[in-house]
Design an enzyme around this catalytic site. Structure first.
Site, mmCIF file in Angstrom:
data_model
loop_
_atom_site.group_PDB
_atom_site.id
_atom_site.type_symbol
_atom_site.label_atom_id
_atom_site.label_comp_id
_atom_site.label_asym_id
_atom_site.label_seq_id
_atom_site.Cartn_x
_atom_site.Cartn_y
_atom_site.Cartn_z
ATOM 1 N N TYR A 1 0.847 -1.186 0.000
ATOM 2 C CA TYR A 1 0.000 0.000 0.000
ATOM 3 C C TYR A 1 0.889 1.244 0.000
ATOM 4 O O TYR A 1 0.608 2.221 -0.689
ATOM 5 C CB TYR A 1 -0.922 0.023 1.222
ATOM 6 C CG TYR A 1 -1.899 -1.124 1.265
ATOM 7 C CD1 TYR A 1 -3.020 -1.143 0.432
ATOM 8 C CD2 TYR A 1 -1.727 -2.192 2.144
ATOM 9 C CE1 TYR A 1 -3.922 -2.191 0.463
ATOM 10 C CE2 TYR A 1 -2.619 -3.245 2.181
ATOM 11 C CZ TYR A 1 -3.717 -3.240 1.336
ATOM 12 O OH TYR A 1 -4.611 -4.277 1.366
ATOM 13 N N GLU B 1 -0.295 -17.250 -8.684
ATOM 14 C CA GLU B 1 0.594 -16.431 -9.501
ATOM 15 C C GLU B 1 2.074 -16.640 -9.168
ATOM 16 O O GLU B 1 2.930 -15.995 -9.746
ATOM 17 C CB GLU B 1 0.232 -14.962 -9.356
ATOM 18 C CG GLU B 1 -1.138 -14.638 -9.922
ATOM 19 C CD GLU B 1 -1.431 -13.157 -9.945
ATOM 20 O OE1 GLU B 1 -0.544 -12.330 -9.653
ATOM 21 O OE2 GLU B 1 -2.574 -12.810 -10.297
ATOM 22 N N ASN C 1 -12.367 -1.802 -4.948
ATOM 23 C CA ASN C 1 -12.128 -2.263 -6.317
ATOM 24 C C ASN C 1 -13.370 -2.995 -6.839
ATOM 25 O O ASN C 1 -13.739 -4.039 -6.317
ATOM 26 C CB ASN C 1 -10.915 -3.193 -6.338
ATOM 27 C CG ASN C 1 -10.639 -3.798 -7.693
ATOM 28 O OD1 ASN C 1 -11.209 -3.411 -8.705
ATOM 29 N ND2 ASN C 1 -9.749 -4.775 -7.717
ATOM 30 N N CYS D 1 -6.185 -6.301 -7.176
ATOM 31 C CA CYS D 1 -5.975 -5.757 -5.834
ATOM 32 C C CYS D 1 -5.323 -6.783 -4.910
ATOM 33 O O CYS D 1 -4.710 -6.410 -3.908
ATOM 34 C CB CYS D 1 -7.283 -5.238 -5.251
ATOM 35 S SG CYS D 1 -8.622 -6.440 -5.191
ATOM 36 N N HIS D 2 -5.399 -8.069 -5.272
ATOM 37 C CA HIS D 2 -4.751 -9.102 -4.451
ATOM 38 C C HIS D 2 -3.229 -8.953 -4.467
ATOM 39 O O HIS D 2 -2.551 -9.495 -3.604
ATOM 40 C CB HIS D 2 -5.160 -10.508 -4.920
ATOM 41 C CG HIS D 2 -4.814 -10.808 -6.337
ATOM 42 N ND1 HIS D 2 -5.619 -10.403 -7.389
ATOM 43 C CD2 HIS D 2 -3.761 -11.465 -6.887
ATOM 44 C CE1 HIS D 2 -5.069 -10.799 -8.534
ATOM 45 N NE2 HIS D 2 -3.942 -11.444 -8.253
#
Length: 136
Positions: free
Chosen positions: A72, A129, A93, A101-102
């Site tokens: 952030y 990911e 979001n 946003c993850h």
């Protein structure tokens, strides 16, 4: 999923009837490819119906590459705003996963997640990911 005539406006966590439009079919195909491990970058058009600031934060999140994360604070520094404002924008979001946003984490932890399943979903997406090393 919700779509206007020019793009996806929201991704909601529910089942049921959905309009059958070319944009929605494209979004579904891309989400299926993402979950199958065959897609890293979404190209489905998005049409956000939110404040200019929310749109700016969503653009910054979209720029985070697959398998990478930012804090952030990183996004706050990039945009010249407080980290709390970034956290609120991430939480608002409207198109989770497609707008990733993850991939935004707290300095000392995961932070929140606006999609269904909360933190457990965020952890799963990061593992999917290959960013799970950050969780250990």
């Amino acid at each position: 999923m919700l779509a206007g005539t020019s793009g996806i406006t929201a991704l909601e966590w529910r089942t049921g009837r959905m309009d059958d439009t070319p944009i929605l079919r494209r979004a579904i195909a891309q989400l299926e490819a993402y979950f199958a491990g065959d897609l890293r970058d979404f190209t489905v058009p998005i049409r956000l119906r939110c404040s200019e600031f929310q749109q700016t934060v969503c653009a910054a999140m979209t720029a985070i590459p697959f398998g990478e994360t930012r804090s952030y604070g990183d996004l706050a520094d990039q945009l010249g705003v407080p980290a709390q404002a970034i956290g609120q924008a991430c939480g608002g979001n409207p198109v989770p996963i497609i707008i990733p946003c993850h991939r935004v984490l707290g300095t000392n932890g995961l932070g929140g997640y606006s999609g269904d399943g909360g933190i457990e979903t965020k952890v799963w997406l990061l593992r999917h990911e290959g960013a799970a090393g950050l969780l250990i």
